[in-house]
Design an enzyme around this catalytic site. Sequence first.
Site, PDB file in Angstrom:
ATOM      1  N   LYS A 159       5.160 -38.205  49.869  1.00  0.00           N
ATOM      2  CA  LYS A 159       5.595 -37.234  50.877  1.00  0.00           C
ATOM      3  C   LYS A 159       4.462 -36.391  51.465  1.00  0.00           C
ATOM      4  CE  LYS A 159       9.754 -38.430  50.852  1.00  0.00           C
ATOM      5  NZ  LYS A 159      10.023 -39.303  51.991  1.00  0.00           N
ATOM      6  N   HIS A 215       7.861 -51.732  55.830  1.00  0.00           N
ATOM      7  CA  HIS A 215       8.548 -52.059  54.588  1.00  0.00           C
ATOM      8  C   HIS A 215      10.016 -51.650  54.688  1.00  0.00           C
ATOM      9  CE1 HIS A 215       5.134 -52.586  51.415  1.00  0.00           C
ATOM     10  NE2 HIS A 215       4.820 -53.165  52.562  1.00  0.00           N
ATOM     11  N   PRO A 245       2.598 -37.209  44.005  1.00  0.00           N
ATOM     12  CA  PRO A 245       2.578 -38.352  44.933  1.00  0.00           C
ATOM     13  C   PRO A 245       3.708 -39.356  44.711  1.00  0.00           C
ATOM     14  CG  PRO A 245       0.829 -38.525  43.306  1.00  0.00           C
ATOM     15  CD  PRO A 245       1.443 -37.177  43.131  1.00  0.00           C
ATOM     16  N   TYR A 265       7.635 -48.937  41.679  1.00  0.00           N
ATOM     17  CA  TYR A 265       7.481 -47.742  40.843  1.00  0.00           C
ATOM     18  C   TYR A 265       8.094 -48.090  39.486  1.00  0.00           C
ATOM     19  CZ  TYR A 265       6.734 -45.055  45.167  1.00  0.00           C
ATOM     20  OH  TYR A 265       6.250 -44.567  46.363  1.00  0.00           O
ATOM     21  N   TYR A 279      13.479 -41.368  50.649  1.00  0.00           N
ATOM     22  CA  TYR A 279      12.190 -42.065  50.689  1.00  0.00           C
ATOM     23  C   TYR A 279      11.774 -42.334  52.140  1.00  0.00           C
ATOM     24  CZ  TYR A 279       8.439 -45.109  48.989  1.00  0.00           C
ATOM     25  OH  TYR A 279       7.207 -45.638  48.708  1.00  0.00           O
TER      26      TYR A 279
HETATM   27  C1  PHB Z   1      -0.624 -45.182  47.690  1.00  0.00           C
HETATM   28  O1  PHB Z   1      -0.577 -46.280  48.296  1.00  0.00           O
HETATM   29  O2  PHB Z   1      -1.708 -44.600  47.422  1.00  0.00           O
HETATM   30  C2  PHB Z   1       0.679 -44.529  47.288  1.00  0.00           C
HETATM   31  C3  PHB Z   1       1.872 -45.088  47.725  1.00  0.00           C
HETATM   32  C4  PHB Z   1       3.070 -44.490  47.354  1.00  0.00           C
HETATM   33  C5  PHB Z   1       3.058 -43.352  46.565  1.00  0.00           C
HETATM   34  C6  PHB Z   1       1.851 -42.777  46.142  1.00  0.00           C
HETATM   35  C7  PHB Z   1       0.654 -43.367  46.511  1.00  0.00           C
HETATM   36  O3  PHB Z   1       4.243 -42.764  46.201  1.00  0.00           O
END
Ligand code: PHB
Length: 392
Positions: free
Chosen positions: A299, A75, A295, A203, A387
Amino acid sequence: MTVHKTQVAIIGSGPAGLMLGHLLRQAGIDAIIIERQNEAHVLSRIRAGVLETVTTDILERLDLAGRMHAEGLPHGGVKLADGERLIRIDIEGLTGRTVMVYGQTEVTRDLIDAAPGRGLEIIWEVEDVGLHDIEGDAPSVTYTRDGVEHRIEARFVAGCDGFHGVSRPTIPAAVARPHEKVYPFGWLGILADVPPCNEELIYANHANGFALASQRSLTRSRYYIQVPLTEKLEDWPDDRLWDELALRLGPDAAAHITRGPALEKSIAPLRSFVFEPMRHGSLFLVGDAAHIVPPTGAKGLNLAASDVAYLSQALIAFFAENDHDAVAGYSDKALARVWKAERFSWSLTMLMHRFPDDGPFERRMQVAELDYIASSEAAQMEIAENYVGLPL
Ligand code: PHB
Ligand code: APR
């Protein structure tokens, strides 16, 4: 009592223990992993899978990146949503690097599958694990298995046993410095065999709360919404959850959401946690045993990987060159990167979630910050470089 001898005793067969064990064996260092669960249980865990280069580099060093390259999704960007628009952060354009979307479960599976052929012994389903003499140069780990008592005599012990493990509590309170922040909400997650609603992760900060659109593959999606800690899974039948996801992710994303039955649905709490020091005598703490991030910044696995990168380098220097400085410096070095990742994860959590005590002013601060990010390459660079992962 059955006695085993090794150079590094590793407690925990999650990503931290497995990556460390493989790197040590690759360097010709003896290591044994003991794990309280069975292999199927470890492989059943649904965990995030956004891999920084610190993690993919370890898999490359181990020549265990083949399936990741075949099945993983690189990505080059990530999106923020404010309820009205999608704000794309051009990670690759800003940093020259990408992240790899490849489930943690798959990383763990690749590491476990390779262990027998590389002399990395994993002893499953151990009980009553105890650490002894960790302040000296001859620590040991005891455990029982099928009613038989065992002792592993080692030069070092690596506590890779996660947040609820036994290693961290063996560090004396007199030297322990825990730091914790518990967030007043959880994440309700759903896994479904439906194509992702967007080619990148989204997000979202909506007036109703946070939402995340993630993915495991081009046919399997992972979604989350922020929920109060009082919520129960039975409060969220699939249809209600899909409706709320469509609302919070915004119209652009909602138009591409494919609904389907939940393969898995769960609610997880969020916390920030850091334990200092990450070394005491001959015991090292690695990964979730030492720190937890919300989450939001993806990280967790990647911090385990950076701890492993630092510790494996230090242990190889110790055994190969009798260099004691690197092991002595592990805790400070690992914590420097941990705290920066904790800051980023906390900051993004504060920006993207609705807090019970927030009023109209706090909401406008979040909206203004998202508007600033949309208009500032400098603000987007801050997100992008954190990130994709800060350098080791
Ligand atoms: C996930 O795919 O479970 C996931 C991806 C990004 C995040 C948290 C969880 O920041
Ligand atoms: N004895 C042996 N094994 C133990 C014990 C014990 N007393 N306590 C815990 N374990 C095992 C757990 O069963 C688990 O398999 O230690 C392992 C710890 O693995 P993780 O919790 O996955 O932690 P870590 O390897 O640091 O990986 C961090 O995993 O939990 C996610 O979000 C987290 O992505 C992050 C990553």
